[in-house]
Write a protein that holds these residues in place. Structure first.
Motif, mmCIF file in Angstrom:
data_model
loop_
_atom_site.group_PDB
_atom_site.id
_atom_site.type_symbol
_atom_site.label_atom_id
_atom_site.label_comp_id
_atom_site.label_asym_id
_atom_site.label_seq_id
_atom_site.Cartn_x
_atom_site.Cartn_y
_atom_site.Cartn_z
ATOM 1 N N THR A 1 5.665 2.559 -8.771
ATOM 2 C CA THR A 1 4.451 2.771 -9.560
ATOM 3 C C THR A 1 3.235 2.963 -8.659
ATOM 4 O OG1 THR A 1 5.377 1.390 -11.318
ATOM 5 C CG2 THR A 1 3.008 1.762 -11.387
ATOM 6 N N LEU A 2 3.267 2.398 -7.461
ATOM 7 C CA LEU A 2 2.113 2.430 -6.566
ATOM 8 C C LEU A 2 2.148 3.593 -5.573
ATOM 9 C CD1 LEU A 2 2.020 -1.395 -5.677
ATOM 10 C CD2 LEU A 2 0.774 -0.230 -7.491
ATOM 11 N N MET A 3 3.240 4.313 -5.518
ATOM 12 C CA MET A 3 3.398 5.301 -4.448
ATOM 13 C C MET A 3 2.411 6.456 -4.544
ATOM 14 S SD MET A 3 5.570 3.961 -2.486
ATOM 15 C CE MET A 3 5.919 5.305 -1.357
ATOM 16 N N ASP A 4 1.887 6.740 -5.722
ATOM 17 C CA ASP A 4 0.947 7.847 -5.864
ATOM 18 C C ASP A 4 -0.504 7.412 -5.686
ATOM 19 O OD1 ASP A 4 2.887 9.730 -6.273
ATOM 20 O OD2 ASP A 4 2.904 9.470 -8.455
ATOM 21 N N CYS A 5 -0.751 6.155 -5.359
ATOM 22 C CA CYS A 5 -2.117 5.670 -5.184
ATOM 23 C C CYS A 5 -2.706 6.211 -3.885
ATOM 24 C CB CYS A 5 -2.146 4.139 -5.161
ATOM 25 S SG CYS A 5 -1.712 3.399 -6.741
ATOM 26 N N ASP A 6 -4.041 6.353 -3.861
ATOM 27 C CA ASP A 6 -4.707 6.800 -2.629
ATOM 28 C C ASP A 6 -4.552 5.755 -1.536
ATOM 29 O OD1 ASP A 6 -5.575 9.024 -4.045
ATOM 30 O OD2 ASP A 6 -7.409 8.032 -4.707
ATOM 31 N N ARG A 7 -4.720 4.499 -1.895
ATOM 32 C CA ARG A 7 -4.549 3.407 -0.949
ATOM 33 C C ARG A 7 -3.829 2.259 -1.632
ATOM 34 N NH1 ARG A 7 -9.631 1.000 1.661
ATOM 35 N NH2 ARG A 7 -10.624 1.529 -0.314
ATOM 36 N N ILE A 8 -3.224 1.423 -0.817
ATOM 37 C CA ILE A 8 -2.564 0.227 -1.331
ATOM 38 C C ILE A 8 -3.088 -0.974 -0.552
ATOM 39 C CG2 ILE A 8 -0.381 -1.017 -1.536
ATOM 40 C CD1 ILE A 8 0.985 1.629 -2.049
ATOM 41 N N ILE A 9 -3.506 -1.990 -1.324
ATOM 42 C CA ILE A 9 -3.935 -3.265 -0.732
ATOM 43 C C ILE A 9 -2.788 -4.238 -0.896
ATOM 44 C CG2 ILE A 9 -5.556 -5.180 -0.919
ATOM 45 C CD1 ILE A 9 -7.561 -3.164 -2.122
ATOM 46 N N VAL A 10 -2.320 -4.780 0.211
ATOM 47 C CA VAL A 10 -1.232 -5.754 0.173
ATOM 48 C C VAL A 10 -1.847 -7.138 0.345
ATOM 49 C CG1 VAL A 10 0.959 -6.486 1.191
ATOM 50 C CG2 VAL A 10 0.342 -4.052 1.153
ATOM 51 N N MET A 11 -1.652 -7.996 -0.684
ATOM 52 C CA MET A 11 -2.193 -9.352 -0.675
ATOM 53 C C MET A 11 -1.121 -10.344 -0.239
ATOM 54 S SD MET A 11 -5.329 -9.045 -1.658
ATOM 55 C CE MET A 11 -5.697 -10.788 -1.871
ATOM 56 N N GLU A 12 -1.560 -11.341 0.513
ATOM 57 C CA GLU A 12 -0.652 -12.419 0.899
ATOM 58 C C GLU A 12 -1.461 -13.685 1.105
ATOM 59 O OE1 GLU A 12 3.005 -13.405 3.966
ATOM 60 O OE2 GLU A 12 1.556 -11.854 4.477
ATOM 61 N N SER A 13 -1.054 -14.740 0.446
ATOM 62 C CA SER A 13 -1.705 -16.047 0.575
ATOM 63 C C SER A 13 -3.194 -15.976 0.299
ATOM 64 C CB SER A 13 -1.456 -16.630 1.975
ATOM 65 O OG SER A 13 -0.083 -16.790 2.204
#
Length: 1459
Positions: free
Chosen positions: A1418-1430
């Protein structure tokens, strides 16, 4: 027994002595010998009766008490005679007879005293194992009829707060086990004899509207049983009434006999008053007659009190049993209702059935006898009045015949208003329930004000109907209460003016007045009786309508047909529907599933996947074919159903705890990290509806429940949709897969996870309610049919099948190494709390090698929203301080809300009308004392005219005072409800997560009903009785001033009794209120989870739990009933004492008093018993119910959200124009003192940029949405949108500009169009255009009514995927410049997901879009991806760069087969 033999010896000696005297020629009265012989025979019978009752275990006999009481009275008369003879020298002439008389009197006195005590239980009686039995079982007969056995509880409750442990155990005859079983058998027996003739749907609709307060005609196509119910000539309400009668009729008849006996003594009192006034008028009459008549009036009044209070006690006990029966039957109905029937009722309506409607039926038990007994009283009064006044008494009939139809007309009109009010009340309850259930959705969209406006609109109409009903009620009460004046005026005027020789004496005036007061009581009882019958009829119809709704067909499955086969599920040519009248949802289903196989069910949204599982569970109606399912079943619904209980209790679900198996299940379902983070581990309390768990946690608890049961067949409705890929792989490996805990079980898994399909034994493809094809992965790919098209639509080719399968296996093995770090924390948009202690955190560093990153995907563990201590405190909220009387400040706050000036005006009106009443009575006494001159009385016309004027003035004042009280009460109700509603909706989300909805519903239903109706009515009664009591005291003191010596101590005793009673009664009522909430919460919980309860065959356990809750509630209800009777009995004894002293002092002061004044005093004193009784009861009722005002105002002091609007000068209508979002050093914590959920987040999002937010469960993804929408305020830093700090903008100004699509798809009960456009801002054309874009146009076009199609509560008649698409359509219509999607497509299949993502890209291309998704695709077509952790930003870049970097996102993509 010893005294009995002494009696025999005395009787035998007396008989022998009389015979000896006869032998010696001593003349004696022959009756003396006969009397002795009869006494001897009677004593033998008494001894026999005593022995018989002892053998039966009777410890105190009422029959023997009555015998010895009569014997004592007889012996007293004989003793007085013997003493007089002895004083005249007669002792020497018959010493033996005198001696035996003295001995006899002494023995009778001893026997009477012993009968007032209770015997020890006989040695052969059963040992009572009850640790806290009811004191009534050990009380004497005298104590039982006077309720003195309750004094211990009254004393205890006054000196210390009563606790639940102080309440007695419930007697078996009052328990749910006994009552519900009998009532259920009676109901089923009468239903079985009901003729099975069906009416048309038109007739059904008409009757259903009557039973449920005019529900819309669209619901005419309901279940066949409902149509059966709705036959006007064969209404099942009659069957319900017959069932009540067959179970409770005998007890009701016994109570009625007590009432009739009380009425006999009631009519003897005026007769005694008549001879007493004759005595006062006769100067030469001996004083002993006056004392005798005074004592007779006292005795008759006491007997009338005893019988009447026994009647009230029996009626109230019967009401408690009736409540138990109805609640039990309604709850059992919940567990067997079909899905079609569930659409016809909401939780709010069902709660109304077991609260409001049951109360109406309980009122009917008390008032029903008034419908036939009141006319009999009226006839007897007319007969007595004829004896006094002759034909003039006929004028009373004329007045009565005029008033009766008038009041019937008023009652009929009032019924219409009451039905309208009930309809509005149901609508209001429905809307309020929707607001409380879906408050998060309302807050996310800023719809609180609009929904509050809808509720207040319904509330205004409800109060308008209530106000009109109360005005009519005031008119009805005044007409009946003023009938005393009207009847007496007409009779006295006709009697004196028709013939001037008719002398108007004190006897005629005040005996007639006493009879007219009885007549007035009967008149006053009639409106209550008629009103209760009318209201009970409506409630009876509503109950019958609910109980007659369609049940599930429990015989759908035929397990016997699978004997000798390897299949455990078989469907042959099956066609299924949700209701008999709806079109089939599954057609021509042919399916066989082998034992121990793992099968996947796939298909588009709305294709019938979940319906197939429902059919196997027996939740659908089978119209054709056969279905066979062998073995026990466990069910995991798509929407998790979680109980308000501990984690352990939710998983074990009533089964015995096996610790080893429990630990294995918890570990396999990836719940161990969650339990480790909870303050009390597996004993941590889960809030109502799982509010303190994330969607993933709830789903895994639901799965663990299924696994723990060790069932043979597992029906799993997409349980992996709410968890991320890593957790999903873990669950598949350790639970569902070939090596999981369920490896040898039959598993039917609904899923959209394509990467799991190669590992299935069999795949079932469902399309448009039919099974299009079945087979293994290889078979279906080779067939190149619907399944191959399905794979191509998901971008997966058959040539890559094996690679996909191998890749999944490799990933699963890789992930096994780190399963202890599996996330299970909350990641949905709900408030939560960080775990206590230091969690292991992982911060991404670009210098760390990709290999290390992928090898150690350490994840922050679960965070828990509310500590167990907090939850426990909240669960006990309704059980809060239960001490003494309500505070004076609560009364003052209620009076201030209604208006201080209004109450001052009310007091003035009551004073004026009571002054007019006193003047009227005093004028009557002067009239009766007018001297007779030449056979006539002067000034008759003047007396009649002034008497009429004073009575008319009193009637006007009475109506004005009552109507003003009701008006002030309506004003207070409106303001308090509005304040409560605003206090609740203005509360932050944390408030709703901590406060069970049962408590809130209790405020909006039971407490507001008390504020609406009970408090104003009791205030009106209290003020009226108080001023009448003052008048009576003044009258008595004016007549005999010395009576103040008796009145003062009796009033002190009255005040003491009142204080003791109210202190205890308030605590009992509050204990009852606290024990009521679990009943409502359990009903709500059961209504929502009935399919899961049925799947696990746990109905009996839930029935027992409901019975336990009801019994706990009745443990407090029964002592409250007894407390009322204790008060009434003792208060009426005190009132009778005032009558006695007034009469005795009148006899003593006879030379100085006129008959008119004595009649005035005594006739008013006779009213004091009822006045004292009703006054204390009114005060107690107010004190018990005024706590509702306190409870309604409880939330006024709770923390509130920030203002909805603000005057920020930078904010404008078109903001935001660009959609630029900046997080600057942003940190967030959910409560003070907890760790940060987001830590120093710095993100810059460009306008119109499409940004995906990824991360493991609990990484902080949804916390970004919480902060952006200010559902939780920032701990540090700021968020800017187009350069404006969101903290400086009103909440509605902010939320209305951000389009949110939450994870939980929420629909409201009502038309589909309203769900698309709650604020009614768009045209139908706009809606249809949006539906086409969201692929819903064809679906909605096929619905009955299309946009007018009625959604059931929470959209229960639509699939989860369909609901999610409707929420997406709603967002598309809103078109904000900033769009936030939180797992918006988690509940749809991959193909639909791709189509929706395409629509979102095209429709929101000019918007800033933030997307949270577990599906990496679902996220592959996004301009950017923010990966959250902790709670921190781990990675941020384009998808391609993140995959190339081989960091955390690469690991997630690899797990999903995309890298």
């Amino acid at each position: 027994m010893v005294l009995g033999f002494v009696f025999l010896a005395v009787y035998f000696a007396s008989t022998c002595y009389i015979l000896w005297e006869a032998n010696h020629g001593i003349q004696q009265d022959p009756g003396l010998a006969i009397s002795c012989a009869l006494q001897l025979a009677t004593m033998i019978l008494v001894l026999f009766l005593t022995q018989t009752e002892r053998q039966k275990g009777v410890q105190s006999s009422g029959l023997l008490l009555l015998y010895w009481l009569l014997s004592f009275l007889s012996a007293t008369a004989s003793l007085i005679s013997k003493i007089q003879e002895a004083r005249e020298g007669g002792f020497r002439s018959a010493p033996f007879h005198h001696a035996t008389s003295y001995i006899y009197f002494t023995l009778v006195s001893l026997e009477l005293g012993l009968c007032c005590l209770v015997d020890q239980p006989p040695f052969f009686s059963k040992v009572d194992s009850d640790a806290n039995p009811c004191p009534e079982s050990r009380a004497s007969f005298l104590s039982r009829i006077t309720f003195w056995w309750f004094a211990g509880t009254i004393w205890k409750g006054y000196w210390k707060p009563l606790q639940r442990e102080d309440l007695w155990s419930l007697a078996k005859e009052n328990s749910s086990e006994e009552i519900v079983a009998k009532f259920k058998d009676a109901w089923e027996k009468h239903c079985a004899s009901f003729p099975m003739n069906l009416t048309t749907s038109e007739d059904a609709c008409h009757r259903w509207e009557s039973a449920t307060c005019k529900r819309e005609k669209r619901k005419s196509q309901t279940a066949r049983e409902t149509a059966l119910l709705l036959q006007p000539e064969n209404s099942k309400s009659k069957l319900l009434l017959k069932s009540f009668w067959s179970v409770f009729g005998t007890y009701f008849i016994l109570g009625t006999l007590c009432l009739v006996a009380g009425d006999v003594f009631l009519f003897l009192i005026p007769k005694t008053l008549s001879v007493f006034l004759d005595f006062i008028s006769a100067p030469e009459a001996p004083s002993w007659k006056g004392y005798f008549y005074a004592a007779a009036m006292f005795l008759l009044a006491c007997l009338q009190t005893l019988f009447e209070q026994q009647y009230m006690y029996m009626c109230l006990v019967l009401g408690v049993r009736l409540k138990t029966a109805i609640t039990g039957l309604v709850y059992r109905k919940l567990l067997v209702m079909s899905n079609a029937a569930k659409k016809e009722a909401t939780v709010g309506e069902i709660v109304n059935l077991v609260s409001v409607d049951v109360q109406k039926l309980m009122d009917l038990i008390i008032y029903f006898n008034g419908t036939w007994l009141a006319p009999i009283r009226i006839v007897i009064c007319f007969v007595f009045l004829w004896q006094l006044l002759g034909p003039s008494a006929l004028m009373a009939v004329v007045v009565f015949l005029f008033l009766l139809p008038l009041n019937f007309v008023i009652a009929k009109k009032r019924t219409q208003f009451q039905e309208a009010q009930m309809a509005h009340k149901d609508s209001r309850a429905k809307l309020t329930s929707a607001i409380l259930s879906d408050i998060k959705t309302l807050k996310l969209h800023g719809w609180e004000e609009a929904f509050v406006g809808r509720v207040m609109g319904v509330r205004t109409r409800e109060l308008q109907a209530l106000r009109r009903s109360q005005f009519l009620f005031s008119a009805s009460l005044v007409s009946f209460q003023s009938s005393t004046f009207l009847i007496s005026f007409i009779m006295f005027a006709v009697y004196t003016l028709a013939d001037e020789r008719n002398i108007f004496s004190a006897q005629k005036a005040f005996v007639s007045l006493a009879l007219v007061n009885i007549l007035n009581t009967a008149h006053s009882f009639l409106p209550f009786s008629i009103n209760s019958v009318v209201q009970a009829k409506v409630s009876l119809n509503r109950l019958a309508a609910f109980l007659s709704l369609e049940d599930l067909d429990q015989t759908n499955a035929e397990p016997g047909s699978l004997d000798g086969t390897q299949d455990c599920i078989t469907i042959r040519n099956g066609t299924f529907t949700w209701s008999r009248e709806s079109p089939p949802c599954l057609k021509r289903i042919n399916l066989s599933i082998a034992r121990g196989s793992l099968c996947a069910v796939i298909g588009q949204v709305g294709s019938g996947k979940s319906s197939l599982l429902s059919a196997l569970l027996g939740e659908l109606q089978k119209t054709e074919g056969s279905l066979a399912l062998k073995g026990t079943v466990a069910f995991v619904p798509q929407e998790s159903w979680i109980q308000n209980a501990s984690v352990e209790e939710n998983i074990t679900f009533g089964q015995k705890l096996d610790r080893n198996w429990f630990d294995r299940v918890v570990d396999a379902c990836a719940l161990q990290p969650d339990l480790d983070s909870f303050p009390h581990g597996s004993q941590a309390e889960i809030g109502e509806k799982g509010v303190n768990l994330s969607g993933g946690q709830k789903q895994r608890v639901s799965l663990a429940r299924a696994v723990y049961t060790k069932a043979e067949v597992y029906l799993l409705d997409d349980p992996l949709s709410a968890v991320d890929a890593q957790v999903g792989q873990h669950i598949f490996k350790h639970v569902l897969g070939p090596t999981g805990l369920l490896k040898n079980k039959t598993r039917l898994l609904v899923t959209n996870a394509v990467h799991l399909l190669p590992r299935m034994d069999r795949i079932i493809v469902v399309m448009n309610g039919e099974i299009s094809e079945t087979g293994s992965w290889q078979e279906l790919v080779a067939r190149n049919g619907a399944f191959a098209d399905f794979l191509r639509s998901h971008g997966t080719e058959g040539g890559k099948d094996q690679d996909l399968q191998d890749n999944n296996i490799h990933n699963t093995a890789q992930n096994q190494k780190s399963n202890k770090n599996l996330s299970s924390s909350k990641d949905s948009c709900i408030c939560r709390q960080q775990q206590h202690g230091s969690p292991h955190s992982y911060s991404w560093n670009p210098e760390v090698s990709a290999e290390h990153s992928s090898r150690t995907p350490s994840i922050k563990r679960s965070v828990y929203k509310a500590s167990d201590l907090e939850t426990a405190e909240l669960a006990e909220e309704d059980k809060g301080p239960i001490t003494g009387r309500a505070k004076t400040s609560i009364y003052l706050s209620y009076l201030r809300v209604a208006g201080s000036l209004a109450w001052a005006y009310i007091v003035l009106l009551f004073t004026c009308q009571q002054v007019a009443s006193f003047c009227r009575g005093y004028w009557l006494s002067l009239w009766a004392n007018d001297p007779v001159v030449n056979g006539t009385q002067p000034h008759t016309e003047l007396r009649v005219g002034v008497f009429f004027f004073l009575g008319f003035a009193q009637a006007l004042g009475k109506f004005a005072s009552m109507a003003t009280v009701f008006l002030a009460g309506t004003v207070a109700s409106h303001r308090l409800f509005r304040q409560l509603l605003w206090d609740v909706v203005r509360s932050p989300m944390g408030f709703f997560e901590q406060t069970p909805s049962g408590h809130l519903l209790n405020r909006f239903s039971k407490d507001m009903d008390a504020v609406d109706s009970i408090i104003p009515d009791k205030l009106k009664s209290l003020l009226g009785f108080f001023f009448v009591l003052l008048e009576i005291y003044i009258v008595i003191i004016v007549a005999t001033p010395i009576v103040v010596v008796a009145i003062v101590p009796l009033t002190v005793l009255y005040a003491v009794s009142q204080n003791f009673f109210i202190a205890t009664s308030c605590q009992l009522k509050r204990l009852e209120a606290a024990s009521r909430s679990p009943i409502y919460s359990n009903i709500s919980e059961t209504f929502e989870g009935s399919n899961s309860i049925r799947a696990y065959k746990a109905q009996q356990r839930f029935v027992l739990q409901n019975d336990f809750n009801v019994d706990e509630n009745q443990r407090a209800s029964y002592p409250a009933v007894v407390a009322d009777r204790w008060l009434a009995t003792n208060i009426e004894f005190l009132g009778n004492g005032i009558v006695l002293f007034a009469a005795l002092l009148a006899v003593k002061s006879k030379p100085y008093l006129s008959p008119g004044l004595v009649g005035f005093s005594i006739s008013y004193a006779l009213q004091i018993t009822g006045i004292l009784n009703w006054m204390v009861r009114a005060l107690a009722e107010i004190d018990n119910n005024i706590v509702s005002v306190e409870r309604v105002r409880d939330y006024s002091g709770t923390p509130k959200e920030a203002p909805w609007t603000s005057d920020n000068k930078f904010f404008h209508e078109n903001w935001p124009t660009e959609g630029q979002i900046a997080f600057r050093g942003y940190s967030l914590r959910y409560r003070p003192g907890l760790e940060l959920a987001l830590k120093n987040v710095n993100i810059q999002i460009k306008g119109k940029e499409k940004v995906g937010i990824a991360g493991r469960t609990g990484a902080g993804k949804s916390s970004l949405a919480m902060g952006l929408l200010r559902l939780v305020e920032a701990a540090e830093g700021e968020i800017l949108i187009d350069g404006i700090d969101v903290a400086q903008i009103g909440l509605h100004d902010l939320r209305s500009k951000i389009t949110v699509i939450p994870q939980d798809p929420v629909l409201f009960s009502g038309p589909l169009r309203m769900n698309f456009d709650p604020l009614d801002e768009h045209t139908d054309e706009d809606i249809w255009a949006a539906l086409e874009l969201m692929l819903l146009k064809n679906f909605v076009s096929d619905l009955p009514g299309q946009l007018a199609y009625e959604c059931s509560e929470r959209g229960g008649n639509l699939s989860v995927g369909q609901r999610q698409l409707i929420c997406l359509t709603r967002a598309l219509l809103r078109r904000g410049n900033v769009v936030f999607l939180d797992e918006a497509t988690a509940a749809v299949d991959m193909e639909t997901d791709l189509q929706i993502q395409s629509a979102i890209r095209s429709q929101f291309r000019d918007c800033t879009v933030l997307t949270i998704a577990h599906r990496v695709s679902t996220l592959m077509d996004c301009d950017r991806i923010i990966v959250m952790e902790s709670g921190q930003v781990s990675e941020c870049d384009t998808p391609q760069n993140l995959i190339a970097r081989k960091g955390m996102f690469y690991t997630m993509a690899k797990e999903s087969g995309l890298a």
